[in-house]
Design a protein around this motif. Structure first.
Motif, PDB file in Angstrom:
ATOM      1  N   HIS A 200      -3.326 -17.626  12.123  1.00  0.00           N
ATOM      2  CA  HIS A 200      -5.000 -17.491  12.272  1.00  0.00           C
ATOM      3  C   HIS A 200      -5.441 -17.833  11.107  1.00  0.00           C
ATOM      4  CE1 HIS A 200      -8.578 -15.239  13.434  1.00  0.00           C
ATOM      5  NE2 HIS A 200      -8.495 -14.639  12.319  1.00  0.00           N
TER       6      HIS A 200
ATOM      7  N   PHE B 217      -5.190 -21.900  10.283  1.00  0.00           N
ATOM      8  CA  PHE B 217      -5.450 -22.631  11.377  1.00  0.00           C
ATOM      9  C   PHE B 217      -5.879 -24.085  11.139  1.00  0.00           C
ATOM     10  CE2 PHE B 217      -7.628 -23.984  15.364  1.00  0.00           C
ATOM     11  CZ  PHE B 217      -6.881 -23.323  16.310  1.00  0.00           C
TER      12      PHE B 217
ATOM     13  N   GLN C   5      -2.949 -26.790  16.959  1.00  0.00           N
ATOM     14  CA  GLN C   5      -4.183 -25.817  17.274  1.00  0.00           C
ATOM     15  C   GLN C   5      -4.549 -25.734  18.652  1.00  0.00           C
ATOM     16  OE1 GLN C   5      -7.423 -28.094  15.193  1.00  0.00           O
ATOM     17  NE2 GLN C   5      -6.536 -27.414  13.069  1.00  0.00           N
ATOM     18  N   TRP C   6      -4.219 -26.805  19.438  1.00  0.00           N
ATOM     19  CA  TRP C   6      -4.260 -26.707  21.031  1.00  0.00           C
ATOM     20  C   TRP C   6      -3.398 -25.819  21.814  1.00  0.00           C
ATOM     21  CZ3 TRP C   6      -1.169 -27.503  25.091  1.00  0.00           C
ATOM     22  CH2 TRP C   6      -1.823 -27.650  26.339  1.00  0.00           C
TER      23      TRP C   6
ATOM     24  N   THR D  27      -4.407 -22.138  20.595  1.00  0.00           N
ATOM     25  CA  THR D  27      -5.783 -21.909  21.182  1.00  0.00           C
ATOM     26  C   THR D  27      -5.416 -21.515  22.684  1.00  0.00           C
ATOM     27  OG1 THR D  27      -7.051 -23.261  19.943  1.00  0.00           O
ATOM     28  CG2 THR D  27      -7.895 -22.623  21.893  1.00  0.00           C
TER      29      THR D  27
ATOM     30  N   GLY E 186      -4.389 -18.065  22.934  1.00  0.00           N
ATOM     31  CA  GLY E 186      -5.426 -17.114  22.580  1.00  0.00           C
ATOM     32  C   GLY E 186      -5.639 -16.770  21.092  1.00  0.00           C
TER      33      GLY E 186
ATOM     34  N   GLN F 229      -7.250 -17.759  17.952  1.00  0.00           N
ATOM     35  CA  GLN F 229      -8.405 -18.606  17.520  1.00  0.00           C
ATOM     36  C   GLN F 229      -8.318 -18.821  15.665  1.00  0.00           C
ATOM     37  OE1 GLN F 229     -10.448 -20.245  19.579  1.00  0.00           O
ATOM     38  NE2 GLN F 229      -9.392 -19.286  21.287  1.00  0.00           N
ATOM     39  N   PRO F 230      -8.937 -19.950  15.431  1.00  0.00           N
ATOM     40  CA  PRO F 230      -9.214 -19.832  13.676  1.00  0.00           C
ATOM     41  C   PRO F 230      -9.902 -18.702  13.180  1.00  0.00           C
ATOM     42  CG  PRO F 230     -10.634 -21.390  15.002  1.00  0.00           C
ATOM     43  CD  PRO F 230      -9.715 -20.840  16.008  1.00  0.00           C
TER      44      PRO F 230
END
Length: 117
Positions: free
Chosen positions: A20, A23, A31-32, A35, A38, A40-41
Motif C-alpha cells: 500500500h 505502490f 500495480q494492476w 488493484t 483491492g 489501492q495506493p
C-alpha cells in the motif's frame, strides 16, 4: 497490531501495508494485480510505521558492551570472543560476538586525524 495471518514467514497484514505504501515503486503489472485484489495506493506519501520498541542510547550500549567484555575477559582470561557468544550482564543478555572488533574499528574511525571518505 501484529498480523494474525502468516504466509511464508511474513505477516500478511504487514505485507499488504508495505504494498500500500510502496505502490508507486511497483511496475504497472504489479500495480494492476494489487488493484485487482483491492489494494489501492496510499492517498499521501505515508512513512511506514515502525513498531514501537525501546531504544538504548549509544553511550549506554557502549557501556553495556564494555561491561560484557570485561566480564568475559575475567572469566576466560582472553578477549577473543566466539562470534555467536552471548554474555549476561546484570540480567541483560549482550550479544558480545563481534563487539570488540567493531568497537575498535569505530574508535579508530572516529579518532582525530583518521581518514574519512
Amino acid at each position: 497490531m501484529a498480523s494474525a495471518v502468516i504466509v511464508q514467514g511474513e505477516g500478511l497484514g504487514a505485507w499488504v501495508a508495505a504494498q500500500h505504501t510502496g505502490f508507486e515503486r511497483l511496475v504497472p503489472a504489479q500495480q494492476w494485480v494489487l488493484t485487482a485484489l483491492g489494494i489501492q495506493p496510499a492517498a499521501t506519501a505515508e512513512e511506514p510505521q515502525m513498531p514501537a520498541r525501546p531504544r538504548r542510547w549509544q553511550a549506554g550500549r557502549r557501556a553495556l558492551g564494555l561491561a560484557a567484555a570485561r566480564q568475559f575477559h575475567t572469566c576466560e582470561g582472553r578477549l577473543t570472543v566466539p562470534c555467536k557468544h552471548v554474555e549476561t550482564v546484570g540480567g541483560v543478555e549482550v550479544r558480545l560476538g563481534n563487539w570488540p572488533g567493531n568497537a575498535r574499528a569505530a574508535l579508530t574511525a572516529s579518532a582525530p586525524g583518521s581518514a574519512q571518505n
